[in-house]
Design a protein around this motif. Structure first.
Motif, short mmCIF file in Angstrom:
data_model
loop_
_atom_site.label_atom_id
_atom_site.label_comp_id
_atom_site.label_asym_id
_atom_site.label_seq_id
_atom_site.Cartn_x
_atom_site.Cartn_y
_atom_site.Cartn_z
N THR A 154 -79.43 81.29 38.95
CA THR A 154 -78.24 81.50 38.13
C THR A 154 -77.92 83.00 38.14
O THR A 154 -78.79 83.82 38.42
N TRP A 155 -76.67 83.33 37.81
CA TRP A 155 -76.27 84.73 37.76
C TRP A 155 -75.00 84.87 36.94
O TRP A 155 -74.35 83.88 36.58
N LEU A 156 -74.63 86.12 36.66
CA LEU A 156 -73.39 86.44 35.97
C LEU A 156 -72.47 87.21 36.91
O LEU A 156 -72.93 87.88 37.84
N ALA A 157 -71.18 87.11 36.65
CA ALA A 157 -70.20 87.81 37.49
C ALA A 157 -70.33 89.32 37.31
O ALA A 157 -70.89 89.80 36.32
N PRO A 158 -69.81 90.09 38.26
CA PRO A 158 -69.78 91.56 38.09
C PRO A 158 -69.01 91.93 36.82
O PRO A 158 -68.12 91.20 36.39
N LYS A 159 -69.36 93.06 36.26
CA LYS A 159 -68.68 93.49 35.03
C LYS A 159 -67.21 93.80 35.26
O LYS A 159 -66.38 93.65 34.37
N ASP A 160 -66.87 94.24 36.47
CA ASP A 160 -65.48 94.60 36.79
C ASP A 160 -64.88 93.60 37.77
O ASP A 160 -65.54 93.17 38.72
N GLY A 161 -63.64 93.23 37.53
CA GLY A 161 -62.91 92.37 38.46
C GLY A 161 -63.32 90.92 38.47
O GLY A 161 -63.11 90.22 39.46
#
Length: 255
Positions: free
Chosen positions: A59-66
């Motif tokens: 699992t992961w999270l999206a980049p903070k920007d964009g």
């Protein structure tokens, strides 16, 4: 309304390429926004959620920007100088399948915006897959034990040709004509459990009975405390009777 339509028609007639220029400028603007936002950060918190002998779920999270401009992700994983790539949808969970048991994998992901614009790579994580069950042992001897009045069976078998890490226990299945009579685990000495000279005496059986025996190897999980059972051997049949002490075949096989 007719005035606006007439004006648009006049512009297109006077400058037929203006519409394409406008569309091109919009696409370029969108690309610049995508480029400037997504490429300056990376996917966050890449984590292993579950592991088996042949799968790893991450699992992961999206980049903070964009984040709102991300279209999909690229997953990269490797072992022993072999690298594999997967194009993923815009999701935050994925299960990698068809992996090799008891193998170290390195994994990282990259976010994508449009076709060629990529973010920085996520942090790389390292994960072992769990062991898998051993292959089938081969029973080399299954005979009546002399001096037991037909109540014991002497078993010999070879270690499975295929196993991961080790074979920690064996499971012996003993059937009569109706159902399982005995089903138990045995742990052999560590200096012999992976040899080709494994042996055991199954006791307290009933004379004048046909028995069928199978053996499985089992390996302790590399990532947990449970046993992972392997494939069963081909069955061997033994007829126990009180006169088997005088059976030359049994004596020779036992010797």
């Amino acid at each position: 309304m007719w005035i606006a339509t007439w004006c648009l028609g006049f512009v297109l007639f006077s400058c037929p390429n203006c519409l394409y220029v406008g569309i091109g400028l919009a696409a370029a603007q969108n690309k610049n926004n995508c480029d400037s936002q997504v490429t300056k950060s990376k996917p966050q918190n890449l984590t292993v959620a579950n592991v088996t002998s042949r799968t790893i779920t991450i699992t992961w999270l999206a980049p903070k920007d964009g984040e709102d401009r991300i279209t999909n992700y690229n997953l990269y994983y490797s072992h022993d100088n072999n690298t594999y790539a997967r194009l993923l949808a815009n999701t935050h969970i994925y299960t990698i399948v068809n992996l090799i048991p008891y193998t170290e994998y390195q994994l990282h992901i990259v976010a994508k915006c449009e076709q060629y614009i990529k973010s920085e790579s996520s942090d790389t994580i390292i994960q072992y897959t769990d062991v898998d069950g051993p292959g089938p042992p081969i029973i080399t001897n299954a005979t009546c034990v002399p001096g037991t009045n037909g109540t014991s069976i002497f078993l010999q078998w070879t270690t499975p040709r295929l196993f991961y890490r080790s074979v920690d226990e064996y499971i012996i299945y003993v059937y009569d004509t109706s159902d399982i009579v005995k089903n138990f685990n045995i742990s052999l000495p560590k200096d012999s459990i992976n040899s080709n000279h494994n042996q055991y005496i199954v006791q307290n059986l009933t004379d004048n009975t046909m028995y069928e025996l199978k053996i499985k190897g089992a390996t302790k999980s590399f990532l947990g405390n449970h046993l992972i059972e392997g494939e069963a051997s081909e069955p061997r049949s033994v007829y126990l009777h009180k006169d088997c002490d005088n059976d030359n075949t049994s004596k020779n096989n036992h010797n």
